[in-house]
Write an enzyme that holds these catalytic residues in place. Structure first.
Site, PDB file in Angstrom:
ATOM      1  N   ASN A 199      37.388  52.239  30.459  1.00 35.17           N
ATOM      2  CA  ASN A 199      37.570  51.416  31.661  1.00 35.17           C
ATOM      3  C   ASN A 199      38.949  51.727  32.222  1.00 35.17           C
ATOM      4  O   ASN A 199      39.893  51.913  31.456  1.00 35.17           O
ATOM      5  CB  ASN A 199      37.527  49.921  31.323  1.00 35.17           C
ATOM      6  CG  ASN A 199      36.118  49.439  31.058  1.00 35.17           C
ATOM      7  OD1 ASN A 199      35.167  50.205  31.146  1.00 35.17           O
ATOM      8  ND2 ASN A 199      35.988  48.168  30.726  1.00 35.17           N
ATOM      9  N   GLY A 200      39.064  51.711  33.542  1.00 38.63           N
ATOM     10  CA  GLY A 200      40.372  51.979  34.159  1.00 38.63           C
ATOM     11  C   GLY A 200      40.322  53.270  34.956  1.00 38.63           C
ATOM     12  O   GLY A 200      39.239  53.831  35.178  1.00 38.63           O
ATOM     13  N   HIS A 214      40.200  33.825  71.402  1.00 44.13           N
ATOM     14  CA  HIS A 214      41.105  34.960  71.664  1.00 44.13           C
ATOM     15  C   HIS A 214      40.407  36.294  71.392  1.00 44.13           C
ATOM     16  O   HIS A 214      41.050  37.269  71.042  1.00 44.13           O
ATOM     17  CB  HIS A 214      42.378  34.822  70.831  1.00 44.13           C
ATOM     18  CG  HIS A 214      43.175  33.606  71.196  1.00 44.13           C
ATOM     19  ND1 HIS A 214      43.903  33.508  72.361  1.00 44.13           N
ATOM     20  CD2 HIS A 214      43.306  32.409  70.573  1.00 44.13           C
ATOM     21  CE1 HIS A 214      44.474  32.312  72.430  1.00 44.13           C
ATOM     22  NE2 HIS A 214      44.124  31.620  71.363  1.00 44.13           N
ATOM     23  N   CYS A 229      33.493  47.954  35.050  1.00 43.93           N
ATOM     24  CA  CYS A 229      32.907  48.593  33.869  1.00 43.93           C
ATOM     25  C   CYS A 229      33.014  47.705  32.638  1.00 43.93           C
ATOM     26  O   CYS A 229      33.922  46.887  32.526  1.00 43.93           O
ATOM     27  CB  CYS A 229      33.637  49.886  33.578  1.00 43.93           C
ATOM     28  SG  CYS A 229      33.772  50.979  34.979  1.00 43.93           S
ATOM     29  N   LYS A 249      31.474  33.846  50.930  1.00 43.22           N
ATOM     30  CA  LYS A 249      30.333  33.558  50.045  1.00 43.22           C
ATOM     31  C   LYS A 249      29.058  34.100  50.670  1.00 43.22           C
ATOM     32  O   LYS A 249      28.243  34.725  50.001  1.00 43.22           O
ATOM     33  CB  LYS A 249      30.163  32.048  49.823  1.00 43.22           C
ATOM     34  CG  LYS A 249      31.074  31.378  48.839  1.00 43.22           C
ATOM     35  CD  LYS A 249      30.902  31.757  47.394  1.00 43.22           C
ATOM     36  CE  LYS A 249      31.701  32.957  47.020  1.00 43.22           C
ATOM     37  NZ  LYS A 249      33.084  32.857  46.713  1.00 43.22           N
ATOM     38  N   TRP A 305      30.844  51.215  36.599  1.00 44.66           N
ATOM     39  CA  TRP A 305      30.903  50.902  38.035  1.00 44.66           C
ATOM     40  C   TRP A 305      31.638  52.082  38.657  1.00 44.66           C
ATOM     41  O   TRP A 305      32.825  52.284  38.402  1.00 44.66           O
ATOM     42  CB  TRP A 305      31.670  49.596  38.225  1.00 44.66           C
ATOM     43  CG  TRP A 305      31.654  49.034  39.601  1.00 44.66           C
ATOM     44  CD1 TRP A 305      30.667  48.270  40.160  1.00 44.66           C
ATOM     45  CD2 TRP A 305      32.690  49.123  40.587  1.00 44.66           C
ATOM     46  NE1 TRP A 305      31.027  47.894  41.433  1.00 44.66           N
ATOM     47  CE2 TRP A 305      32.259  48.403  41.722  1.00 44.66           C
ATOM     48  CE3 TRP A 305      33.932  49.744  40.631  1.00 44.66           C
ATOM     49  CZ2 TRP A 305      33.027  48.295  42.871  1.00 44.66           C
ATOM     50  CZ3 TRP A 305      34.697  49.637  41.785  1.00 44.66           C
ATOM     51  CH2 TRP A 305      34.243  48.916  42.884  1.00 44.66           C
ATOM     52  N   LYS A 346      32.620  41.749  38.991  1.00 41.89           N
ATOM     53  CA  LYS A 346      33.166  40.422  38.735  1.00 41.89           C
ATOM     54  C   LYS A 346      34.685  40.442  38.640  1.00 41.89           C
ATOM     55  O   LYS A 346      35.345  39.570  39.171  1.00 41.89           O
ATOM     56  CB  LYS A 346      32.554  39.839  37.453  1.00 41.89           C
ATOM     57  CG  LYS A 346      33.036  38.444  37.104  1.00 41.89           C
ATOM     58  CD  LYS A 346      32.663  37.437  38.184  1.00 41.89           C
ATOM     59  CE  LYS A 346      33.226  36.051  37.954  1.00 41.89           C
ATOM     60  NZ  LYS A 346      33.208  35.236  39.173  1.00 41.89           N
ATOM     61  N   ARG A 387      29.382  41.661  35.302  1.00 40.87           N
ATOM     62  CA  ARG A 387      30.611  42.236  35.849  1.00 40.87           C
ATOM     63  C   ARG A 387      30.330  43.257  36.949  1.00 40.87           C
ATOM     64  O   ARG A 387      31.237  43.631  37.679  1.00 40.87           O
ATOM     65  CB  ARG A 387      31.396  42.907  34.720  1.00 40.87           C
ATOM     66  CG  ARG A 387      31.819  41.935  33.631  1.00 40.87           C
ATOM     67  CD  ARG A 387      32.425  42.672  32.473  1.00 40.87           C
ATOM     68  NE  ARG A 387      33.628  43.367  32.862  1.00 40.87           N
ATOM     69  CZ  ARG A 387      34.850  42.855  32.786  1.00 40.87           C
ATOM     70  NH1 ARG A 387      35.018  41.650  32.316  1.00 40.87           N
ATOM     71  NH2 ARG A 387      35.904  43.539  33.156  1.00 40.87           N
ATOM     72  N   GLU A 414      28.906  38.101  50.734  1.00 42.19           N
ATOM     73  CA  GLU A 414      28.812  38.851  49.485  1.00 42.19           C
ATOM     74  C   GLU A 414      27.458  38.717  48.795  1.00 42.19           C
ATOM     75  O   GLU A 414      27.025  39.640  48.118  1.00 42.19           O
ATOM     76  CB  GLU A 414      29.968  38.536  48.527  1.00 42.19           C
ATOM     77  CG  GLU A 414      30.038  37.140  48.016  1.00 42.19           C
ATOM     78  CD  GLU A 414      31.275  36.900  47.157  1.00 42.19           C
ATOM     79  OE1 GLU A 414      31.788  37.830  46.549  1.00 42.19           O
ATOM     80  OE2 GLU A 414      31.713  35.743  47.097  1.00 42.19           O
ATOM     81  N   GLU A 427      36.410  31.131  53.128  1.00 42.81           N
ATOM     82  CA  GLU A 427      35.661  31.158  51.871  1.00 42.81           C
ATOM     83  C   GLU A 427      34.151  31.037  52.126  1.00 42.81           C
ATOM     84  O   GLU A 427      33.350  31.715  51.488  1.00 42.81           O
ATOM     85  CB  GLU A 427      36.164  30.039  50.943  1.00 42.81           C
ATOM     86  CG  GLU A 427      35.400  29.857  49.641  1.00 42.81           C
ATOM     87  CD  GLU A 427      35.382  31.082  48.735  1.00 42.81           C
ATOM     88  OE1 GLU A 427      36.059  32.076  49.037  1.00 42.81           O
ATOM     89  OE2 GLU A 427      34.647  31.049  47.729  1.00 42.81           O
TER      90      GLU A 427
HETATM   91  C1  F6R Z   1      34.445  36.325  45.594  1.00 48.27           C
HETATM   92  C2  F6R Z   1      35.090  36.815  44.396  1.00 48.27           C
HETATM   93  C3  F6R Z   1      36.265  37.714  44.544  1.00 48.27           C
HETATM   94  C4  F6R Z   1      37.367  37.299  43.567  1.00 48.27           C
HETATM   95  C5  F6R Z   1      38.518  38.310  43.595  1.00 48.27           C
HETATM   96  C6  F6R Z   1      39.668  37.880  42.716  1.00 48.27           C
HETATM   97  O1  F6R Z   1      33.392  35.478  45.291  1.00 48.27           O
HETATM   98  O2  F6R Z   1      34.695  36.520  43.306  1.00 48.27           O
HETATM   99  O3  F6R Z   1      36.733  37.729  45.852  1.00 48.27           O
HETATM  100  O4  F6R Z   1      37.808  36.018  43.911  1.00 48.27           O
HETATM  101  O5  F6R Z   1      38.055  39.557  43.184  1.00 48.27           O
HETATM  102  O6  F6R Z   1      39.261  37.722  41.399  1.00 48.27           O
HETATM  103  P1  F6R Z   1      40.122  36.911  40.363  1.00 48.27           P
HETATM  104  O7  F6R Z   1      40.141  35.487  40.789  1.00 48.27           O
HETATM  105  O8  F6R Z   1      39.432  37.096  39.055  1.00 48.27           O
HETATM  106  O9  F6R Z   1      41.495  37.500  40.385  1.00 48.27           O
END
Ligand code: F6R
Length: 615
Positions: A107-108, A511, A2, A492, A81, A610, A27, A495, A488
């Site tokens: 927010n929260g 396995h 949010c 990527k 959100w 985000k 975000r 998502e 990773e």
């Molecule tokens: C993936 C992504 C998330 C963040 C995760 C942690 O592309 O962006 O998996 O890496 O939410 O976020 P931070 O690094 O801000 O703690």
């Protein structure tokens, strides 16, 4: 997650709030709204819409009178959100109190909202939404005795959970109140006006002077005054910080997506992350933010890394660094797990909290738990002044610049570089020789070039991505340093393209998951010229024997690998410890082009936020 924007001043609040909300779009959100307090009208005007900000903007244009004069100089806005209740207009913020005189954005998460709601209903309050936030609006009304600041303070004292809130009232047409506990609120300090937001991106176009509110702070702002007090109304002094972002950094600058821009920014981001920190002559590094002398570093007998998502995978690379270069046993844990399982924290444990945003709730909870248990906690954050950076008080900033694309890219490569430097610093107080340190520091000076050389292959990677874009399942495999790179790469892809992708240790495939392989399930094998390559090639052969097409990520000049793969993405030769950087840049470009070929909404993927500020 949010977003909040609030404004008090003499300009048009609606315009300022909506353009601020646009800056927070990255975000992630699913509805949006504003509440405005038009002067002399003694009423609050609320416009809310499900979906994107364009819907809200259209609503505002339809519902507000058109005039040359600003409609209101006071207002609050929000992008939501969904947590409690569907992303509908009713559940969108701002929420009004029963008498319509108080509006709140939040927010929260309020943990005790159900009990508070029950009490408020018994007292005659009715609820229009399913949100936890609406209780705050009613509580403020119930606590109001002519003093809005006092009412907000009394209301939030009854809340359990986290909040960053901004409140206005039709009874105070020139007054905005904000409060925080656990969810960030930043104040933009301007002449004749005050802007608050949950994130500096909504503020930088107005001022570079910001104040980060702390938990327990209450802001009282009018066009000409700005006071911060504690809940008990004791004045608090919070000097402004200068933000060194410029507007260009948070705009797309000609790129189709923020994600692509940020992938391309990596050579510069990596140069910034290492600038002034490498000391080649001594085979060492200078990281003053760690605030540790050699004696303190040499005493660390365990490193414990806590992080989530991409930062977690960067942390897995970091674990190798601390064990290999500094000979310190290192554990890596998903941050929520760290707290939930009541970890053993020994006296000389150094905990690293890795977080791009510095606001991730699970990572923050792990920081607090480790601090409580007496660990030395260092933050590895990108966002300056973020909660984790402030609560840890020491650590190393990434200096990667703002990361707006929801999928993390430049943060990963900078996190890896920063942890390599930290491990070298610790290693040099132990068994890492000057000679070995020098070779590593020289290699770190090359990483911007390594990233650039992968980016130069964008067109090749794009063509390959388009070839595979119609597939619906992928595996990513790797060993050693390439295992986190495989995780990773899969993250990527899933998502932003919504393709089911799994990252596996190459040895683990047989396995169980090998049962899923067939001609429709490509395998991306990270197999550059580093230890483990031969074994990964053997695993690639196993995949091809099951008819899976194999895309290898391999070192330029490795002619042998071509015979074991259907396609090859080339990365430059480098030392093993930096190899995740070029490999992950290649995976980022691959995922980006697959998602683009599938027509996905790359910068704001569905369901994602985000920064994840709820546990
Ligand atoms: C993936 C992504 C998330 C963040 C995760 C942690 O592309 O962006 O998996 O890496 O939410 O976020 P931070 O690094 O801000 O703690």
């Amino acid at each position: 997650m949010c977003g909040i924007v609030g404004y008090v001043g003499n300009r048009d609040a609606a315009n300022i709030i909506i353009s601020g909300l646009r800056r927070l779009e990255y975000r992630g959100y699913d509805s949006a709204g504003v509440a405005l307090s038009p002067e002399g009208e003694n009423t609050l005007k609320v416009v809310k819409r499900a979906g994107k900000i364009v819907n809200l903007e259209a609503g505002v244009q339809k519902e507000l009178p058109t005039s040359e004069e600003p409609y209101a100089g006071l207002g609050i806005g929000h992008t939501r959100w969904a947590t409690h209740g569907q992303p509908t207009e009713e559940n969108a913020h701002p929420h009004l109190s029963q008498n319509g005189q108080f509006a709140v954005v939040h927010n929260g998460i309020i943990d005790n909202y159900a009990g508070l709601k029950e009490k408020l209903i018994a007292d005659g309050y009715t609820f229009k939404s399913e949100t936890d936030t609406e209780v705050i609006a009613h509580l403020i009304e119930a606590c109001y005795d002519g003093d809005l600041r006092g009412a907000v303070a009394r209301a939030v004292e009854t809340l359990e959970g986290t909040y960053g809130i901004c409140v206005i009232s039709s009874l105070h047409p020139k007054l905005m109140i904000a409060a925080r506990k656990g969810s960030p609120i930043v104040i933009g300090v301007c002449k004749g006006e005050t802007i608050v937001a949950s994130d500096v991106s909504a503020i930088v176009s107005h001022t570079d002077q910001v104040i980060f509110m702390d938990d327990g702070d209450i802001l009282t702002a009018t066009p000409d005054t700005l006071d911060i007090t504690s809940l008990k109304n004791v004045p608090v002094s919070r000097p402004p910080t200068t933000i060194d972002w410029d507007l260009g950094e948070i705009e797309k600058g000609g790129y189709e997506h923020f994600m692509l821009k940020e992938i391309y920014e990596q050579p510069v981001a990596l140069a910034n992350a290492t600038r002034g920190r490498l000391v080649p002559k001594e085979g060492s590094v200078k990281l003053s933010g760690m605030q540790m002398d050699a004696y303190e570093m040499a005493r660390i007998d365990r490193v414990s890394i806590a992080a989530c998502g991409t930062s977690l995978y960067a942390g897995m690379v970091g674990k190798n660094f601390f064990e290999e270069f500094a000979s310190i046993p290192t554990e890596i844990q998903q941050a929520a797990e760290f707290r939930d399982r009541n970890p053993i924290v020994l006296r000389d444990t150094c905990m690293l909290a890795i977080s791009q945003s510095g606001e991730t709730a699970d990572t923050l909870a792990a920081v607090r738990e480790a601090t409580r248990k007496g660990a030395t906690v260092l933050g590895v954050c990108n966002v300056v002044g973020s909660t984790i950076a402030r609560e840890t008080g020491r650590g190393v900033y990434l200096h990667a610049g703002p990361e707006i694309g929801v999928a993390s890219t430049k943060a990963f490569t900078c996190q890896v570089s920063v942890m390599a430097m930290m491990a070298i610093a610790m290693g040099r107080t132990r068994r890492l020789s000057e000679h070995a340190g020098q070779a590593m520091v020289e290699e770190l000076a090359r990483i911007p070039e390594l990233a650039q050389r992968v980016i130069d292959r964008n067109d090749e990677i794009k063509a390959m991505a388009e070839k595979y874009a119609s597939k619906n399942d992928f595996f990513y495999i790797g060993r050693g340093y390439m295992f986190p790179a495989a995780l990773e790469g899969a993250l990527k892809l899933k998502e932003i393209s919504y393709i089911h992708a799994e990252g596996y240790h190459a040895a683990e495939l047989k396995h169980g998951p090998i049962a899923l392989l067939c001609d429709d399930v490509p395998v991306v094998a990270a197999a550059p010229m580093i230890p483990g390559r031969e074994k990964t090639i053997a695993n690639m052969q196993e995949c091809r024997a099951r008819k899976s097409p194999v895309v290898a990520i391999a070192t330029e000049g490795d002619s042998e690998i071509k015979t074991h793969a259907d396609d090859v993405i080339w990365v430059p030769d480098c030392m093993e410890f930096v190899s995740p950087i070029p490999v992950v840049v290649a995976e980022q470009l691959f995922a980006y082009h697959v998602a683009r070929a599938r027509g996905c909404e790359i910068d704001q993927p569905r369901n994602l936020a985000k920064s994840v500020t709820v546990e």
